[in-house]
Design an enzyme around this catalytic site. Sequence first.
Site, PDB file in Angstrom:
ATOM      1  N   ILE A 108      10.928 -10.964   5.256  1.00  0.00           N
ATOM      2  CA  ILE A 108      11.050 -10.716   3.813  1.00  0.00           C
ATOM      3  C   ILE A 108       9.666 -10.390   3.256  1.00  0.00           C
ATOM      4  O   ILE A 108       8.688 -11.082   3.536  1.00  0.00           O
ATOM      5  CB  ILE A 108      11.662 -11.924   3.085  1.00  0.00           C
ATOM      6  CG1 ILE A 108      13.086 -12.166   3.606  1.00  0.00           C
ATOM      7  CG2 ILE A 108      11.655 -11.696   1.577  1.00  0.00           C
ATOM      8  CD1 ILE A 108      13.754 -13.398   3.041  1.00  0.00           C
ATOM      9  N   PHE A 124       7.966 -11.923  15.109  1.00  0.00           N
ATOM     10  CA  PHE A 124       6.989 -11.318  16.022  1.00  0.00           C
ATOM     11  C   PHE A 124       7.171 -11.833  17.456  1.00  0.00           C
ATOM     12  O   PHE A 124       6.918 -11.110  18.422  1.00  0.00           O
ATOM     13  CB  PHE A 124       5.563 -11.582  15.543  1.00  0.00           C
ATOM     14  CG  PHE A 124       4.514 -10.863  16.339  1.00  0.00           C
ATOM     15  CD1 PHE A 124       3.889 -11.493  17.396  1.00  0.00           C
ATOM     16  CD2 PHE A 124       4.177  -9.555  16.039  1.00  0.00           C
ATOM     17  CE1 PHE A 124       2.929 -10.832  18.149  1.00  0.00           C
ATOM     18  CE2 PHE A 124       3.217  -8.877  16.779  1.00  0.00           C
ATOM     19  CZ  PHE A 124       2.593  -9.515  17.834  1.00  0.00           C
ATOM     20  N   HIS A 169       1.440  -7.665   5.600  1.00  0.00           N
ATOM     21  CA  HIS A 169       1.850  -8.354   6.830  1.00  0.00           C
ATOM     22  C   HIS A 169       3.301  -8.024   7.176  1.00  0.00           C
ATOM     23  O   HIS A 169       3.648  -7.859   8.348  1.00  0.00           O
ATOM     24  CB  HIS A 169       1.676  -9.867   6.648  1.00  0.00           C
ATOM     25  CG  HIS A 169       1.713 -10.614   7.930  1.00  0.00           C
ATOM     26  ND1 HIS A 169       2.653 -11.573   8.198  1.00  0.00           N
ATOM     27  CD2 HIS A 169       0.943 -10.532   9.031  1.00  0.00           C
ATOM     28  CE1 HIS A 169       2.460 -12.061   9.410  1.00  0.00           C
ATOM     29  NE2 HIS A 169       1.415 -11.436   9.931  1.00  0.00           N
ATOM     30  N   PHE A 183      18.845  -5.258  18.177  1.00  0.00           N
ATOM     31  CA  PHE A 183      17.911  -5.496  17.070  1.00  0.00           C
ATOM     32  C   PHE A 183      18.686  -6.062  15.880  1.00  0.00           C
ATOM     33  O   PHE A 183      19.234  -5.322  15.069  1.00  0.00           O
ATOM     34  CB  PHE A 183      17.234  -4.166  16.703  1.00  0.00           C
ATOM     35  CG  PHE A 183      16.167  -4.273  15.650  1.00  0.00           C
ATOM     36  CD1 PHE A 183      16.371  -3.727  14.384  1.00  0.00           C
ATOM     37  CD2 PHE A 183      14.959  -4.892  15.913  1.00  0.00           C
ATOM     38  CE1 PHE A 183      15.382  -3.805  13.400  1.00  0.00           C
ATOM     39  CE2 PHE A 183      13.960  -4.954  14.946  1.00  0.00           C
ATOM     40  CZ  PHE A 183      14.178  -4.412  13.687  1.00  0.00           C
ATOM     41  N   TRP A 190      11.639 -18.474  11.213  1.00  0.00           N
ATOM     42  CA  TRP A 190      11.241 -18.073   9.856  1.00  0.00           C
ATOM     43  C   TRP A 190      12.501 -17.697   9.058  1.00  0.00           C
ATOM     44  O   TRP A 190      13.398 -17.038   9.576  1.00  0.00           O
ATOM     45  CB  TRP A 190      10.305 -16.854   9.923  1.00  0.00           C
ATOM     46  CG  TRP A 190       8.872 -17.148   9.674  1.00  0.00           C
ATOM     47  CD1 TRP A 190       7.947 -17.621  10.576  1.00  0.00           C
ATOM     48  CD2 TRP A 190       8.157 -16.966   8.446  1.00  0.00           C
ATOM     49  NE1 TRP A 190       6.721 -17.738   9.970  1.00  0.00           N
ATOM     50  CE2 TRP A 190       6.820 -17.346   8.657  1.00  0.00           C
ATOM     51  CE3 TRP A 190       8.536 -16.522   7.168  1.00  0.00           C
ATOM     52  CZ2 TRP A 190       5.856 -17.282   7.655  1.00  0.00           C
ATOM     53  CZ3 TRP A 190       7.570 -16.453   6.169  1.00  0.00           C
ATOM     54  CH2 TRP A 190       6.248 -16.841   6.431  1.00  0.00           C
TER      55      TRP A 190
HETATM   56  N1  LIG Z   1       6.560 -13.650   7.142  1.00  0.00           N
HETATM   57  C1  LIG Z   1       7.495 -13.690   8.154  1.00  0.00           C
HETATM   58  C2  LIG Z   1       7.148 -13.940   9.480  1.00  0.00           C
HETATM   59  N2  LIG Z   1       5.853 -14.152   9.828  1.00  0.00           N
HETATM   60  C3  LIG Z   1       5.487 -14.814  11.076  1.00  0.00           C
HETATM   61  C4  LIG Z   1       5.419 -13.871  12.277  1.00  0.00           C
HETATM   62  O1  LIG Z   1       6.709 -13.432  12.669  1.00  0.00           O
HETATM   63  C5  LIG Z   1       4.774 -14.586  13.466  1.00  0.00           C
HETATM   64  O2  LIG Z   1       5.571 -15.710  13.805  1.00  0.00           O
HETATM   65  C6  LIG Z   1       3.368 -15.055  13.146  1.00  0.00           C
HETATM   66  O3  LIG Z   1       2.604 -13.939  12.702  1.00  0.00           O
HETATM   67  C7  LIG Z   1       2.697 -15.679  14.390  1.00  0.00           C
HETATM   68  O4  LIG Z   1       2.672 -14.756  15.444  1.00  0.00           O
HETATM   69  N3  LIG Z   1       8.096 -13.956  10.438  1.00  0.00           N
HETATM   70  C8  LIG Z   1       9.422 -13.733  10.121  1.00  0.00           C
HETATM   71  O5  LIG Z   1      10.288 -13.757  11.009  1.00  0.00           O
HETATM   72  N4  LIG Z   1       9.775 -13.488   8.830  1.00  0.00           N
HETATM   73  C9  LIG Z   1       8.860 -13.450   7.828  1.00  0.00           C
HETATM   74  O6  LIG Z   1       9.233 -13.198   6.643  1.00  0.00           O
HETATM   75  C1  LIG Z   2       6.578 -10.842   6.285  1.00  0.00           C
HETATM   76  C2  LIG Z   2       5.455 -11.771   6.077  1.00  0.00           C
HETATM   77  O1  LIG Z   2       4.661 -12.055   6.963  1.00  0.00           O
HETATM   78  C3  LIG Z   2       5.229 -12.216   4.676  1.00  0.00           C
HETATM   79  O2  LIG Z   2       6.387 -12.906   4.242  1.00  0.00           O
HETATM   80  C4  LIG Z   2       4.022 -13.132   4.536  1.00  0.00           C
HETATM   81  O3  LIG Z   2       3.801 -13.249   3.160  1.00  0.00           O
HETATM   82  P1  LIG Z   2       2.422 -12.693   2.522  1.00  0.00           P
HETATM   83  O4  LIG Z   2       2.419 -11.179   2.737  1.00  0.00           O
HETATM   84  O5  LIG Z   2       2.511 -13.063   1.048  1.00  0.00           O
HETATM   85  O6  LIG Z   2       1.290 -13.385   3.231  1.00  0.00           O
END
Ligand SMILES: Nc1c(NC[C@H](O)[C@H](O)[C@H](O)CO)[nH]c(=O)[nH]c1=O
Ligand SMILES: CC(=O)[C@@H](O)COP(=O)(O)O
Length: 160
Positions: free
Chosen positions: A91, A66, A97, A122, A31
């Site tokens: 971000i 995650f 989320h 980290f 991501w």
């Molecule tokens: N929105 C962002 C994510 N979202 C995805 C989660 O990390 C994960 O892969 C998903 O929920 C499936 O388990 N991940 C990031 O690294 N950065 C983001 O901005």
């Molecule tokens: C950190 C996230 O999972 C986020 O970028 C996903 O975007 P949204 O909160 O608009 O669904």
Amino acid sequence: MATANKNLSVYDKATIPNARNFRFGIVVSEWNHEITEALYDGAQEALLDCGADEANIIRWNVPGSFELTYGAKKMITSRNVDAVIAIGSVIQGETKHFDFVCNATAQGIKDLNVHFDTPVIFCVLTDDTMQQAIDRSGGKHGNKGTEAAIAAIKMAALGK
Ligand SMILES: Nc1c(NC[C@H](O)[C@H](O)[C@H](O)CO)[nH]c(=O)[nH]c1=O
Ligand SMILES: CC(=O)[C@@H](O)COP(=O)(O)O
């Protein structure tokens, strides 16, 4: 001290153990790949600058931040590494989320440091905007990947 008052890329090699005898795992989230690739480049460059052998740096990709916890755990339990660097960029979007991903990833990586005997660093940016992420992955505030690599070397050497 806020990052704005500390360049993330500045380090004094005289205060850092030589990394030539250490093996490093680096788990990279896909991501925001333009950010995570810049973080990886900063980390790899610092490890090599401090004496690490390129052959002793193992890189795995995971879908998102995650999944960093699972990727780092699998690295620890299946590869003989002295430290793991977990690289991600989260971000803020429109919803909560962001909070769940950031908290779960931070807690998961903390838990790995508690339950296993291999340090996991980290290296996850948690930014409000893409510009903040750019600024901390080789921009005006330096590169958090560099900072993470130095931490990985120091933790790999701890107690040795
Ligand atoms: N929105 C962002 C994510 N979202 C995805 C989660 O990390 C994960 O892969 C998903 O929920 C499936 O388990 N991940 C990031 O690294 N950065 C983001 O901005
Ligand atoms: C950190 C996230 O999972 C986020 O970028 C996903 O975007 P949204 O909160 O608009 O669904």
